[in-house]
Design a protein around this motif. Structure first.
Motif, PDB file in Angstrom:
ATOM      1  N   UNK A 199       1.163  -1.185   0.131  1.00  0.00           N
ATOM      2  CA  UNK A 199      -0.021  -0.168  -0.173  1.00  0.00           C
ATOM      3  C   UNK A 199       0.828   1.470  -0.265  1.00  0.00           C
ATOM      4  N   UNK A 200       2.196   1.218  -0.297  1.00  0.00           N
ATOM      5  CA  UNK A 200       2.609   1.835  -0.003  1.00  0.00           C
ATOM      6  C   UNK A 200       3.808   2.747  -1.155  1.00  0.00           C
ATOM      7  N   UNK A 201       2.799   2.530  -2.192  1.00  0.00           N
ATOM      8  CA  UNK A 201       3.421   3.272  -4.162  1.00  0.00           C
ATOM      9  C   UNK A 201       4.548   2.197  -4.250  1.00  0.00           C
ATOM     10  N   UNK A 239      11.495   9.096 -10.898  1.00  0.00           N
ATOM     11  CA  UNK A 239      12.604   9.167 -10.397  1.00  0.00           C
ATOM     12  C   UNK A 239      12.205   7.547  -9.128  1.00  0.00           C
ATOM     13  N   UNK A 240      13.588   6.939  -9.189  1.00  0.00           N
ATOM     14  CA  UNK A 240      13.095   5.814  -8.601  1.00  0.00           C
ATOM     15  C   UNK A 240      14.120   6.092  -7.082  1.00  0.00           C
ATOM     16  N   UNK A 241      12.889   5.349  -6.644  1.00  0.00           N
ATOM     17  CA  UNK A 241      13.903   5.442  -4.843  1.00  0.00           C
ATOM     18  C   UNK A 241      14.399   4.220  -4.603  1.00  0.00           C
ATOM     19  N   UNK A 274       8.077  10.019  -4.504  1.00  0.00           N
ATOM     20  CA  UNK A 274       7.248  11.207  -5.087  1.00  0.00           C
ATOM     21  C   UNK A 274       5.751   9.932  -5.055  1.00  0.00           C
ATOM     22  N   UNK A 275       5.427   8.902  -5.028  1.00  0.00           N
ATOM     23  CA  UNK A 275       4.334   7.953  -5.361  1.00  0.00           C
ATOM     24  C   UNK A 275       3.672   7.864  -4.397  1.00  0.00           C
TER      25      UNK A 275
END
Length: 170
Positions: free
Chosen positions: A16-18, A50-52, A67-68
């Motif tokens: 659920x965290x994007x 952008x890949x986190x 950001x997502x």
């Protein structure tokens, strides 16, 4: 030549965290560790992301975009291709080609006769198989092995093939 090359397809959300679950369409799924930016093809636009973070689970890559942060923000990305600019693509070895550069290539036989057009590449366990839309034989499957594929010229958009016995019905 395509300027953006596909490296994966979002299959579904993950948690659920994007995070999203990605099916890699590149030979080296580990390359996702080195990617910082990627384009998501929504069909209408190519969205720069952008890949986190990156994790691996079975044959999938779990990707978190900066950001997502909720499932609702990434839910719409299902079945969307992930693309990288050609300059960020993995360098090719000798006799390796990007599939995007090969689709639509004109195929001819060793004696210079037009045979058809390369319409797809099937990736199998042993070797790739080229799907050629033949002028006189319909769809022909040709294994991507040195005995069959004599020359590939990406710049000219041409491939020369040797048709081994049994590949086409006369």
């Amino acid at each position: 030549m395509e300027e953006l090359l596909q490296v994966g397809v979002v299959t579904q959300t993950h948690g659920i965290r994007g995070e999203v679950k990605v099916f890699p369409t590149t030979d080296d799924a580990g390359r996702f560790r080195d990617l910082k930016k990627i384009f998501l093809d929504t069909g209408r636009e190519k969205l720069p992301l952008e890949i986190q973070g990156v994790k691996f689970f079975k044959q999938f890559v779990i990707v978190k975009f900066k950001g997502l942060d909720t499932i609702n923000e990434v839910e719409r990305f299902r079945r969307c291709p992930l693309l990288v600019p050609r300059e960020d693509a993995v360098p090719l070895e000798e006799d390796e080609y990007y599939i995007a550069d090969m689709i639509g290539m004109q195929v001819e036989t060793e004696d210079g006769k037009a045979f058809g057009t390369l319409k797809d590449v099937m990736e199998t366990g042993a070797n790739d198989v080229y799907v050629i839309d033949s002028i006189s034989h319909g769809e022909v499957l040709v294994p991507a092995i040195k005995e069959c594929i004599r020359k590939v010229d990406v710049a000219e958009g041409k491939m020369t093939v040797h048709l081994m016995d049994g590949l086409v019905q006369e």
